[in-house]
Design a protein around this motif. Structure first.
Motif, PDB file in Angstrom:
ATOM      1  N   SER A 226       0.837   8.912  -0.003  1.00 44.98           N
ATOM      2  CA  SER A 226       0.643   7.537   0.440  1.00 44.98           C
ATOM      3  C   SER A 226       1.311   6.514  -0.469  1.00 44.98           C
ATOM      4  CB  SER A 226      -0.863   7.235   0.522  1.00 44.98           C
ATOM      5  OG  SER A 226      -1.452   7.284  -0.779  1.00 44.98           O
ATOM      6  N   VAL A 227       1.881   6.959  -1.587  1.00 40.95           N
ATOM      7  CA  VAL A 227       2.537   6.015  -2.501  1.00 40.95           C
ATOM      8  C   VAL A 227       3.808   5.467  -1.883  1.00 40.95           C
ATOM      9  CG1 VAL A 227       3.650   5.795  -4.757  1.00 40.95           C
ATOM     10  CG2 VAL A 227       1.533   7.088  -4.533  1.00 40.95           C
ATOM     11  N   LYS A 228       4.527   6.287  -1.135  1.00 40.45           N
ATOM     12  CA  LYS A 228       5.784   5.837  -0.523  1.00 40.45           C
ATOM     13  C   LYS A 228       5.482   4.966   0.690  1.00 40.45           C
ATOM     14  CE  LYS A 228       9.472   8.989  -1.826  1.00 40.45           C
ATOM     15  NZ  LYS A 228      10.608   9.785  -1.332  1.00 40.45           N
ATOM     16  N   THR A 229       5.484   3.666   0.475  1.00 39.20           N
ATOM     17  CA  THR A 229       5.231   2.699   1.535  1.00 39.20           C
ATOM     18  C   THR A 229       6.156   1.508   1.349  1.00 39.20           C
ATOM     19  OG1 THR A 229       3.491   1.649   0.226  1.00 39.20           O
ATOM     20  CG2 THR A 229       2.808   3.356   1.786  1.00 39.20           C
ATOM     21  N   GLY A 230       6.094   0.599   2.304  1.00 35.31           N
ATOM     22  CA  GLY A 230       6.882  -0.613   2.185  1.00 35.31           C
ATOM     23  C   GLY A 230       6.432  -1.491   1.034  1.00 35.31           C
ATOM     24  N   VAL A 231       5.143  -1.471   0.710  1.00 34.77           N
ATOM     25  CA  VAL A 231       4.646  -2.274  -0.403  1.00 34.77           C
ATOM     26  C   VAL A 231       5.250  -1.799  -1.717  1.00 34.77           C
ATOM     27  CG1 VAL A 231       2.585  -2.953  -1.678  1.00 34.77           C
ATOM     28  CG2 VAL A 231       2.516  -2.799   0.798  1.00 34.77           C
ATOM     29  N   THR A 232       5.348  -0.499  -1.905  1.00 39.02           N
ATOM     30  CA  THR A 232       5.964   0.031  -3.122  1.00 39.02           C
ATOM     31  C   THR A 232       7.413  -0.420  -3.234  1.00 39.02           C
ATOM     32  OG1 THR A 232       4.557   1.992  -2.839  1.00 39.02           O
ATOM     33  CG2 THR A 232       6.321   2.120  -4.465  1.00 39.02           C
ATOM     34  N   ALA A 233       8.138  -0.392  -2.136  1.00 36.02           N
ATOM     35  CA  ALA A 233       9.510  -0.875  -2.148  1.00 36.02           C
ATOM     36  C   ALA A 233       9.572  -2.370  -2.456  1.00 36.02           C
ATOM     37  CB  ALA A 233      10.178  -0.579  -0.807  1.00 36.02           C
ATOM     38  N   ALA A 234       8.608  -3.139  -1.925  1.00 36.23           N
ATOM     39  CA  ALA A 234       8.574  -4.571  -2.208  1.00 36.23           C
ATOM     40  C   ALA A 234       8.317  -4.842  -3.685  1.00 36.23           C
ATOM     41  CB  ALA A 234       7.502  -5.242  -1.350  1.00 36.23           C
ATOM     42  N   ILE A 235       7.459  -4.042  -4.299  1.00 36.87           N
ATOM     43  CA  ILE A 235       7.212  -4.200  -5.738  1.00 36.87           C
ATOM     44  C   ILE A 235       8.480  -3.885  -6.537  1.00 36.87           C
ATOM     45  CG2 ILE A 235       5.906  -3.276  -7.687  1.00 36.87           C
ATOM     46  CD1 ILE A 235       3.569  -2.836  -5.770  1.00 36.87           C
ATOM     47  N   ALA A 236       9.194  -2.840  -6.120  1.00 36.98           N
ATOM     48  CA  ALA A 236      10.447  -2.507  -6.807  1.00 36.98           C
ATOM     49  C   ALA A 236      11.460  -3.640  -6.678  1.00 36.98           C
ATOM     50  CB  ALA A 236      11.022  -1.212  -6.232  1.00 36.98           C
ATOM     51  N   LEU A 237      11.574  -4.217  -5.495  1.00 36.85           N
ATOM     52  CA  LEU A 237      12.514  -5.332  -5.317  1.00 36.85           C
ATOM     53  C   LEU A 237      12.061  -6.572  -6.072  1.00 36.85           C
ATOM     54  CD1 LEU A 237      13.525  -5.082  -1.547  1.00 36.85           C
ATOM     55  CD2 LEU A 237      14.674  -4.140  -3.547  1.00 36.85           C
ATOM     56  N   SER A 238      10.750  -6.768  -6.192  1.00 35.74           N
ATOM     57  CA  SER A 238      10.264  -7.932  -6.937  1.00 35.74           C
ATOM     58  C   SER A 238      10.624  -7.841  -8.414  1.00 35.74           C
ATOM     59  CB  SER A 238       8.749  -8.071  -6.767  1.00 35.74           C
ATOM     60  OG  SER A 238       8.070  -6.987  -7.384  1.00 35.74           O
ATOM     61  N   VAL A 239      10.695  -6.607  -8.950  1.00 36.64           N
ATOM     62  CA  VAL A 239      11.131  -6.441 -10.344  1.00 36.64           C
ATOM     63  C   VAL A 239      12.558  -6.951 -10.516  1.00 36.64           C
ATOM     64  CG1 VAL A 239      11.596  -4.736 -12.153  1.00 36.64           C
ATOM     65  CG2 VAL A 239       9.560  -4.506 -10.725  1.00 36.64           C
ATOM     66  N   LEU A 240      13.382  -6.764  -9.505  1.00 31.45           N
ATOM     67  CA  LEU A 240      14.755  -7.260  -9.552  1.00 31.45           C
ATOM     68  C   LEU A 240      14.856  -8.745  -9.224  1.00 31.45           C
ATOM     69  CD1 LEU A 240      16.475  -4.322  -7.631  1.00 31.45           C
ATOM     70  CD2 LEU A 240      16.335  -4.621 -10.103  1.00 31.45           C
TER      71      LEU A 240
END
Length: 382
Positions: A226-240
């Motif tokens: 369940s870790v692989k979700t759109g929210v996880t991707a959004a957090i990764a993009l927010s770091v950038l």
């Protein structure tokens, strides 16, 4: 006779040490011919980029030599730098125009011939469909809807996370930090985050949420999946995205004149209200432009989304559950892993169409940044 001679001598004195107006056209034509010959001899096939670079170099050098011979050294030096700037600008346009032309010429015919690409996903599309499309001329099956929805959802969530954090951080650094050790530390880490590779941001978000799930839910395969979700991707993009928002907003806030702040304080206005009513509205044009450009910068990221959101062939409208596909990941998968390895043309056509849609989105965001900057710019009047 004496008057005519005087007028002629005066005209000669005005036009002396000046090269003819058609000199630049002759230099450009000669540089283009020489660059064309060298490009055809040096490369196996014609290279547009090589031709443009060689032609630009020959043009700048030839114009400097001609100006030095017909005019003085100061004029030659001035024209050298002017021609160098303009030539560099046109050379920089060559890759951009080449990319736009390649994507448009390859992707636009596919979109025009198959308008259903924007309203369908890859659910149910198998290799036999692509084989039939390539060999029998059947209509192209599938589409990019799942990638388009994923890109919009993930980018929207990343913006919701990044914009408040970046805006408040820049307000603290500009209005409250006072160059103390804490503010210097924030600036240092923001500069470090600016240079972080995108794949590292994806791994950070994935590892962080994996640790959170292990501590709260457990280490079962279902929980870790369940870790692989759109929210996880959004957090990764927010770091950038956060460092870009912080730096651009901080620069815009520092541009606001201190006299405006002091005038507000002199009227008895509190500091927070001065920031809200005076500082932010004055800098809103640059802030909005910087935020929009930050969104455009992360909208085309592939590596962090591939790590954190995975790939799925169907449309997922819920970024908090299940895997989600972004448009860059869809393009990558269509090129690297075609639906039918024996018939790769349909997958390539989908990839070109997706690339065109992605470029249109990014260009739209950039144009939106300019429109927002113009709309929020301080109005000046006489």
């Amino acid at each position: 006779m004496t008057t005519q001679t005087h007028k002629k001598s005066r005209l000669d004195s005005l036009t002396a040490n000046r090269k003819p107006t058609w000199t630049w056209m002759a230099a450009a034509a000669g540089s283009a011919i020489l660059a064309l010959l060298i490009t055809l001899l040096a490369f196996e096939s014609f290279s547009v980029v090589g031709f443009a670079i060689l032609a630009g170099i020959f043009y700048v050098v030839s114009m400097y030599v001609i100006s030095r011979m017909l005019e003085d050294r100061l004029k030659a030096t001035d024209e050298f730098w002017r021609h160098l700037v303009w030539t560099s600008f046109f050379i920089a346009l060559v890759p951009l125009i080449s990319v736009l032309w390649s994507v448009t010429s390859q992707g636009l015919p596919t979109l025009l011939a198959n308008p259903g690409l924007l309203t369908a996903d890859m659910g149910g599309v198998v290799g036999s469909d692509d084989i039939a499309t390539q060999s029998e001329g059947e209509p192209l099956q599938g589409g990019i809807l799942h990638g388009l929805v994923g890109t919009l959802m993930i980018t929207l969530l990343a913006s919701v996370i990044s914009i408040p954090v970046g805006l408040f951080a820049s307000i603290y650094l500009t209005e409250y930090g006072n160059r103390n050790m804490f503010s210097r530390g924030i600036r240092f880490f923001v500069d470090v985050m600016t240079g972080i590779p995108s794949i590292v941001a994806g791994l950070f978000a994935f590892a962080g949420l994996t640790l959170f799930v292990e501590l709260t839910i457990g280490t079962s395969p279902q929980a870790l999946q369940s870790v692989k979700t759109g929210v996880t991707a959004a957090i990764a993009l927010s770091v950038l995205m956060i460092p870009v928002v912080v730096r651009s907003t901080e620069e815009m806030l520092q541009v606001v004149s201190n006299e405006l702040r002091e005038a507000s304080y002199a009227l008895g206005v509190r500091k927070w209200r001065t920031i809200m009513k005076v500082v932010l509205p004055t800098a809103m044009s640059g802030i909005a432009s910087g935020i929009t450009l930050a969104i455009a910068r992360v909208a085309g990221e592939t590596a962090p989304i591939l790590v954190t959101a995975g790939y799925v062939a169907t449309t997922n409208w819920n970024p908090f559950s299940e895997w989600m596909t972004a448009l860059p990941v869809f393009i990558y998968r269509q090129l690297i892993n075609p639906t039918a390895p024996a018939a790769g043309d349909p997958s390539t056509a989908r990839a070109w169409a997706g690339a065109l849609v992605l470029i249109v989105i990014v260009m739209g965001l950039n144009l939106g940044a300019r429109a927002i900057a113009k709309y929020f710019a301080p109005k000046t009047g006489k």
